[in-house]
Design a protein around this motif. Sequence first.
Motif, mmCIF file in Angstrom:
data_model
loop_
_atom_site.group_PDB
_atom_site.id
_atom_site.type_symbol
_atom_site.label_atom_id
_atom_site.label_comp_id
_atom_site.label_asym_id
_atom_site.label_seq_id
_atom_site.Cartn_x
_atom_site.Cartn_y
_atom_site.Cartn_z
ATOM 1 N N THR A 103 0.839 -1.197 0.000
ATOM 2 C CA THR A 103 0.000 0.000 0.000
ATOM 3 C C THR A 103 0.873 1.245 0.000
ATOM 4 N N SER A 104 0.347 2.301 -0.604
ATOM 5 C CA SER A 104 1.043 3.585 -0.619
ATOM 6 C C SER A 104 0.808 4.297 0.711
ATOM 7 N N LEU A 105 1.532 5.396 0.922
ATOM 8 C CA LEU A 105 1.331 6.176 2.146
ATOM 9 C C LEU A 105 -0.087 6.727 2.226
ATOM 10 N N LEU A 106 -0.631 7.156 1.075
ATOM 11 C CA LEU A 106 -2.001 7.667 1.065
ATOM 12 C C LEU A 106 -2.990 6.576 1.434
ATOM 13 N N GLN A 107 -2.807 5.393 0.858
ATOM 14 C CA GLN A 107 -3.706 4.289 1.186
ATOM 15 C C GLN A 107 -3.614 3.930 2.662
ATOM 16 N N LYS A 108 -2.414 3.930 3.201
ATOM 17 C CA LYS A 108 -2.249 3.635 4.621
ATOM 18 C C LYS A 108 -2.954 4.684 5.480
ATOM 19 N N ALA A 109 -2.857 5.950 5.076
ATOM 20 C CA ALA A 109 -3.512 7.016 5.836
ATOM 21 C C ALA A 109 -5.034 6.837 5.817
ATOM 22 N N LEU A 110 -5.584 6.509 4.651
ATOM 23 C CA LEU A 110 -7.024 6.294 4.546
ATOM 24 C C LEU A 110 -7.464 5.071 5.362
ATOM 25 N N LEU A 111 -6.658 4.002 5.275
ATOM 26 C CA LEU A 111 -6.972 2.810 6.054
ATOM 27 C C LEU A 111 -6.914 3.103 7.549
ATOM 28 N N ALA A 112 -5.908 3.871 7.968
ATOM 29 C CA ALA A 112 -5.771 4.209 9.388
ATOM 30 C C ALA A 112 -6.965 5.021 9.867
ATOM 31 N N ALA A 113 -7.377 6.022 9.081
ATOM 32 C CA ALA A 113 -8.501 6.863 9.477
ATOM 33 C C ALA A 113 -9.797 6.061 9.550
ATOM 34 N N GLY A 114 -10.046 5.258 8.523
ATOM 35 C CA GLY A 114 -11.276 4.480 8.494
ATOM 36 C C GLY A 114 -11.331 3.423 9.577
ATOM 37 N N SER A 115 -10.226 2.705 9.757
ATOM 38 C CA SER A 115 -10.213 1.646 10.764
ATOM 39 C C SER A 115 -10.291 2.226 12.174
ATOM 40 N N ALA A 116 -9.690 3.392 12.394
ATOM 41 C CA ALA A 116 -9.767 4.029 13.710
ATOM 42 C C ALA A 116 -11.213 4.367 14.053
ATOM 43 N N GLY A 117 -11.936 4.946 13.094
ATOM 44 C CA GLY A 117 -13.339 5.293 13.338
ATOM 45 C C GLY A 117 -14.190 4.068 13.620
ATOM 46 N N MET A 118 -14.008 3.013 12.833
ATOM 47 C CA MET A 118 -14.795 1.798 13.028
ATOM 48 C C MET A 118 -14.447 1.110 14.340
ATOM 49 N N ALA A 119 -13.147 1.088 14.684
ATOM 50 C CA ALA A 119 -12.717 0.419 15.912
ATOM 51 C C ALA A 119 -13.229 1.152 17.147
ATOM 52 N N LEU A 120 -13.251 2.486 17.088
ATOM 53 C CA LEU A 120 -13.750 3.254 18.221
ATOM 54 C C LEU A 120 -15.263 3.101 18.363
ATOM 55 N N TYR A 121 -15.960 3.009 17.221
ATOM 56 C CA TYR A 121 -17.414 2.835 17.258
ATOM 57 C C TYR A 121 -17.780 1.456 17.797
ATOM 58 N N ASN A 122 -16.983 0.434 17.409
ATOM 59 C CA ASN A 122 -17.241 -0.929 17.850
ATOM 60 C C ASN A 122 -15.915 -1.590 18.219
ATOM 61 N N PRO A 123 -15.535 -1.578 19.510
ATOM 62 C CA PRO A 123 -14.248 -2.133 19.947
ATOM 63 C C PRO A 123 -14.082 -3.615 19.643
ATOM 64 N N TYR A 124 -15.196 -4.315 19.345
ATOM 65 C CA TYR A 124 -15.098 -5.746 19.055
ATOM 66 C C TYR A 124 -14.842 -6.025 17.571
ATOM 67 N N ARG A 125 -14.676 -4.977 16.774
ATOM 68 C CA ARG A 125 -14.278 -5.173 15.376
ATOM 69 C C ARG A 125 -12.774 -5.407 15.330
ATOM 70 N N HIS A 126 -12.371 -6.639 15.616
ATOM 71 C CA HIS A 126 -10.946 -6.954 15.695
ATOM 72 C C HIS A 126 -10.247 -6.787 14.347
#
Length: 272
Positions: A49-72
């Motif tokens: 993945t590129s740096l941009l893709q990693k940034a998008l993945l980090a932002a999206g996964s952070a939001g989902m993980a905070l909304y549902n901590p059981y989304r391992h």
Amino acid sequence: MVPAAMATLLRRALRPLRPLQGRPGPAAGVPLRAASHGAGLLYPEHIPTSLLQKALLAAGSAGMALYNPYRHDMVAVLGETTGRRTLKVLRDQMRRDPEGSQILQERPRISLSTLDLGKLQSLPEGSLGREYLRFLDVNRVSPDTRAPTRFVDDEELAYVIQRYREVHDMLHTLLGMPTNILGEIVVKWFEAVQTGLPMCILGALFGPIRLSAQSLRVLVSELIPWAVQNGRRAPCVLNLYYERRWEQPLRALREELGITDPPCTSTAWPRP
């Protein structure tokens, strides 16, 4: 609205990667090793993945993980896309430790295919192996639920984070923590102090948002100070070759690591 927006963000980030995601992955017991896997892949399930893709993945996964901590799965993506610098520090700690260095060389995996469940069941009461098996049974969890590493662009660092995931349940056993939200938050505080991984820090700070006022009081007044104190006192838990310590009494291992009993038992905890 929040989950839908985060899911859309993740889909956009992953769209260019879909041809790679159809590849069959290795069994959970297969060690991660440096090899040529084609298309610039560093290990079997690697997704470049590129740096941009990693940034998008980090932002999206952070939001989902905070909304549902059981989304391992989202927690796993967050760890892989934000923790490279910290993973290097952990890798270097393992290299400098005799037991940790051996783990890096031999690349053991913890899964149902590598565990001898019959042997663990036959171990004495109170041993690490017997208590670990009890933890899995009581909490109805399996080591095979840990997601494979995909987004770390270094095969040795990919193993380090995979090892961290696979010993997570071992930390629950060591700390005497259940798998409810309160127990997971306590383990995250311990892991945050121990590893410094951004996903652990975020989980420790934002995990309590969903707790009741009563649980929050117990967490802040008793459990967080206990987890932080033990995390600071214990040596790096990634340097323990757990598979060779199954017969060691859990109490003796806790004493070796300087881990004290939690201030209150899980049965006395308020409902999260």
